[in-house]
Design a protein around this motif. Structure first.
Motif, PDB file in Angstrom:
ATOM      1  N   LYS A 139     -40.369 -54.630   4.484  1.00 39.19           N
ATOM      2  CA  LYS A 139     -41.348 -55.779   4.317  1.00 39.19           C
ATOM      3  C   LYS A 139     -40.054 -57.178   3.507  1.00 39.19           C
ATOM      4  O   LYS A 139     -40.969 -58.210   3.719  1.00 39.19           O
ATOM      5  N   ARG A 140     -38.960 -56.916   3.229  1.00 39.11           N
ATOM      6  CA  ARG A 140     -38.282 -57.888   3.166  1.00 39.11           C
ATOM      7  C   ARG A 140     -37.430 -58.768   4.271  1.00 39.11           C
ATOM      8  O   ARG A 140     -37.429 -59.626   3.836  1.00 39.11           O
ATOM      9  N   GLY A 141     -38.265 -58.477   5.229  1.00 38.39           N
ATOM     10  CA  GLY A 141     -38.102 -59.393   6.293  1.00 38.39           C
ATOM     11  C   GLY A 141     -38.886 -59.469   6.634  1.00 38.39           C
ATOM     12  O   GLY A 141     -40.528 -59.104   6.583  1.00 38.39           O
ATOM     13  N   LYS A 142     -39.566 -60.911   6.981  1.00 38.46           N
ATOM     14  CA  LYS A 142     -40.170 -62.286   7.249  1.00 38.46           C
ATOM     15  C   LYS A 142     -41.910 -61.359   8.124  1.00 38.46           C
ATOM     16  O   LYS A 142     -42.687 -61.398   7.321  1.00 38.46           O
ATOM     17  N   ARG A 143     -41.376 -60.651   8.743  1.00 35.10           N
ATOM     18  CA  ARG A 143     -42.655 -61.076  10.240  1.00 35.10           C
ATOM     19  C   ARG A 143     -43.177 -59.335  10.099  1.00 35.10           C
ATOM     20  O   ARG A 143     -44.141 -58.712  10.047  1.00 35.10           O
ATOM     21  N   PHE A 144     -41.928 -58.416   9.538  1.00 36.17           N
ATOM     22  CA  PHE A 144     -43.033 -57.374   8.687  1.00 36.17           C
ATOM     23  C   PHE A 144     -43.779 -57.678   7.474  1.00 36.17           C
ATOM     24  O   PHE A 144     -45.034 -56.926   7.470  1.00 36.17           O
ATOM     25  N   ALA A 145     -43.665 -58.161   6.034  1.00 42.01           N
ATOM     26  CA  ALA A 145     -44.015 -58.533   5.720  1.00 42.01           C
ATOM     27  C   ALA A 145     -45.438 -59.303   5.728  1.00 42.01           C
ATOM     28  O   ALA A 145     -47.016 -58.768   5.140  1.00 42.01           O
ATOM     29  N   LYS A 146     -46.021 -60.029   6.445  1.00 44.17           N
ATOM     30  CA  LYS A 146     -46.553 -60.386   7.070  1.00 44.17           C
ATOM     31  C   LYS A 146     -47.782 -59.780   7.837  1.00 44.17           C
ATOM     32  O   LYS A 146     -48.777 -60.250   8.209  1.00 44.17           O
ATOM     33  N   ALA A 147     -47.235 -58.347   8.588  1.00 40.05           N
ATOM     34  CA  ALA A 147     -47.560 -57.738   9.280  1.00 40.05           C
ATOM     35  C   ALA A 147     -49.370 -57.289   8.504  1.00 40.05           C
ATOM     36  O   ALA A 147     -49.449 -57.279   7.256  1.00 40.05           O
ATOM     37  N   THR A 148     -50.138 -56.639   9.206  1.00 40.86           N
ATOM     38  CA  THR A 148     -51.581 -56.681   8.921  1.00 40.86           C
ATOM     39  C   THR A 148     -51.399 -55.068   8.050  1.00 40.86           C
ATOM     40  O   THR A 148     -51.931 -55.195   6.967  1.00 40.86           O
ATOM     41  N   HIS A 149     -50.584 -54.465   8.727  1.00 39.25           N
ATOM     42  CA  HIS A 149     -50.578 -52.801   8.226  1.00 39.25           C
ATOM     43  C   HIS A 149     -49.335 -52.283   8.110  1.00 39.25           C
ATOM     44  O   HIS A 149     -48.597 -52.520   8.796  1.00 39.25           O
ATOM     45  N   ASN A 150     -49.290 -52.100   7.181  1.00 38.53           N
ATOM     46  CA  ASN A 150     -47.307 -51.581   7.465  1.00 38.53           C
ATOM     47  C   ASN A 150     -47.942 -50.256   6.586  1.00 38.53           C
ATOM     48  O   ASN A 150     -48.042 -49.270   5.592  1.00 38.53           O
ATOM     49  N   THR A 151     -48.567 -48.897   7.410  1.00 36.74           N
ATOM     50  CA  THR A 151     -49.121 -47.245   7.300  1.00 36.74           C
ATOM     51  C   THR A 151     -47.836 -46.171   7.400  1.00 36.74           C
ATOM     52  O   THR A 151     -47.072 -46.995   8.530  1.00 36.74           O
ATOM     53  N   TRP A 152     -47.295 -46.070   6.339  1.00 33.45           N
ATOM     54  CA  TRP A 152     -46.679 -45.021   6.336  1.00 33.45           C
ATOM     55  C   TRP A 152     -46.642 -43.670   5.728  1.00 33.45           C
ATOM     56  O   TRP A 152     -48.442 -43.160   4.628  1.00 33.45           O
ATOM     57  N   ALA A 153     -45.776 -42.472   6.076  1.00 33.23           N
ATOM     58  CA  ALA A 153     -46.354 -41.080   5.430  1.00 33.23           C
ATOM     59  C   ALA A 153     -44.766 -40.437   5.475  1.00 33.23           C
ATOM     60  O   ALA A 153     -43.744 -40.409   5.847  1.00 33.23           O
ATOM     61  N   VAL A 154     -44.876 -39.288   4.281  1.00 28.63           N
ATOM     62  CA  VAL A 154     -43.454 -38.497   4.367  1.00 28.63           C
ATOM     63  C   VAL A 154     -44.236 -37.093   3.774  1.00 28.63           C
ATOM     64  O   VAL A 154     -45.138 -37.255   3.059  1.00 28.63           O
ATOM     65  N   LEU A 155     -43.313 -36.464   4.353  1.00 31.78           N
ATOM     66  CA  LEU A 155     -43.211 -34.962   3.864  1.00 31.78           C
ATOM     67  C   LEU A 155     -41.949 -34.736   1.905  1.00 31.78           C
ATOM     68  O   LEU A 155     -40.924 -34.841   2.916  1.00 31.78           O
ATOM     69  N   LEU A 156     -42.011 -34.836   1.483  1.00 40.15           N
ATOM     70  CA  LEU A 156     -41.067 -35.137   0.176  1.00 40.15           C
ATOM     71  C   LEU A 156     -41.288 -32.798  -0.210  1.00 40.15           C
ATOM     72  O   LEU A 156     -41.599 -32.269  -0.124  1.00 40.15           O
ATOM     73  N   PRO A 157     -39.700 -32.840  -0.123  1.00 35.99           N
ATOM     74  CA  PRO A 157     -39.275 -31.403  -0.271  1.00 35.99           C
ATOM     75  C   PRO A 157     -39.777 -31.058  -1.822  1.00 35.99           C
ATOM     76  O   PRO A 157     -40.097 -29.682  -1.855  1.00 35.99           O
ATOM     77  N   GLU A 158     -39.862 -32.341  -2.821  1.00 36.68           N
ATOM     78  CA  GLU A 158     -40.199 -31.133  -3.753  1.00 36.68           C
ATOM     79  C   GLU A 158     -41.971 -31.777  -4.283  1.00 36.68           C
ATOM     80  O   GLU A 158     -42.880 -30.864  -4.543  1.00 36.68           O
ATOM     81  N   GLU A 159     -42.372 -33.112  -4.132  1.00 39.28           N
ATOM     82  CA  GLU A 159     -43.151 -33.176  -4.422  1.00 39.28           C
ATOM     83  C   GLU A 159     -44.958 -33.120  -3.122  1.00 39.28           C
ATOM     84  O   GLU A 159     -45.858 -33.298  -3.114  1.00 39.28           O
ATOM     85  N   GLY A 160     -44.351 -32.518  -2.073  1.00 34.45           N
ATOM     86  CA  GLY A 160     -45.403 -32.393  -1.101  1.00 34.45           C
ATOM     87  C   GLY A 160     -45.778 -33.243   0.063  1.00 34.45           C
ATOM     88  O   GLY A 160     -44.756 -35.033  -0.112  1.00 34.45           O
ATOM     89  N   PRO A 161     -46.895 -33.462   0.667  1.00 37.52           N
ATOM     90  CA  PRO A 161     -47.122 -34.945   0.867  1.00 37.52           C
ATOM     91  C   PRO A 161     -47.534 -36.488   0.794  1.00 37.52           C
ATOM     92  O   PRO A 161     -48.366 -36.043  -0.743  1.00 37.52           O
ATOM     93  N   VAL A 162     -47.187 -37.724   1.138  1.00 41.75           N
ATOM     94  CA  VAL A 162     -47.598 -38.652   0.618  1.00 41.75           C
ATOM     95  C   VAL A 162     -47.893 -39.546   1.705  1.00 41.75           C
ATOM     96  O   VAL A 162     -47.266 -39.406   3.324  1.00 41.75           O
TER      97      VAL A 162
END
Length: 122
Positions: free
Chosen positions: A38-61
């Motif tokens: 989101k430091r990139g201006k174009r991405f900062a202005k996006a409507t949605h930045n949806t994300w997910a990650v499977l963390l080895p210790e913490e599980g899904p986020v």
């Protein structure tokens, strides 16, 4: 941190999609990659930045960023691909027309393009 960005993955009825990601072993690392994107201006202005990650210790986020249900779509695909410790971010610029259920297919297409790019079977 290495952030891979695949821009202009697809567009539909004015909405444009990109997908990004990189290694993240903790929630803080995942959030740092989203912040870096989101430091990139174009991405900062996006409507949605949806994300997910499977963390080895913490599980899904996941974070929908206003695109209800999209984080779960990414999470399911990461589980299927058995890709842990790697955050995937799907960015959407809303084009003025609602896409209904097609938006989930577009999120899947973006994640598939990302997995293909990094050489992981999804």
């Amino acid at each position: 941190m290495a952030l891979l960005i695949l821009d202009n993955v697809l567009s539909d009825r004015g909405s444009k999609y990109a997908v990004s990601g990189g290694p993240a072993a903790t929630r803080a690392e995942a959030e740092a990659l989203v912040k870096e994107l989101k430091r990139g201006k174009r991405f900062a202005k996006a409507t949605h930045n949806t994300w997910a990650v499977l963390l080895p210790e913490e599980g899904p986020v996941k974070a929908d960023d206003g695109e209800a249900g999209a984080g779960m779509v990414i999470l399911r695909m990461l589980k299927r691909a058995e890709l842990a410790g790697h955050v995937v971010i799907v960015t959407r610029w809303f084009g003025g027309k609602h896409l209904g259920g097609d938006r989930f297919r577009h999120v899947q297409s973006c994640v598939r393009a990302y997995l293909d790019e990094i050489g992981v079977a999804g």
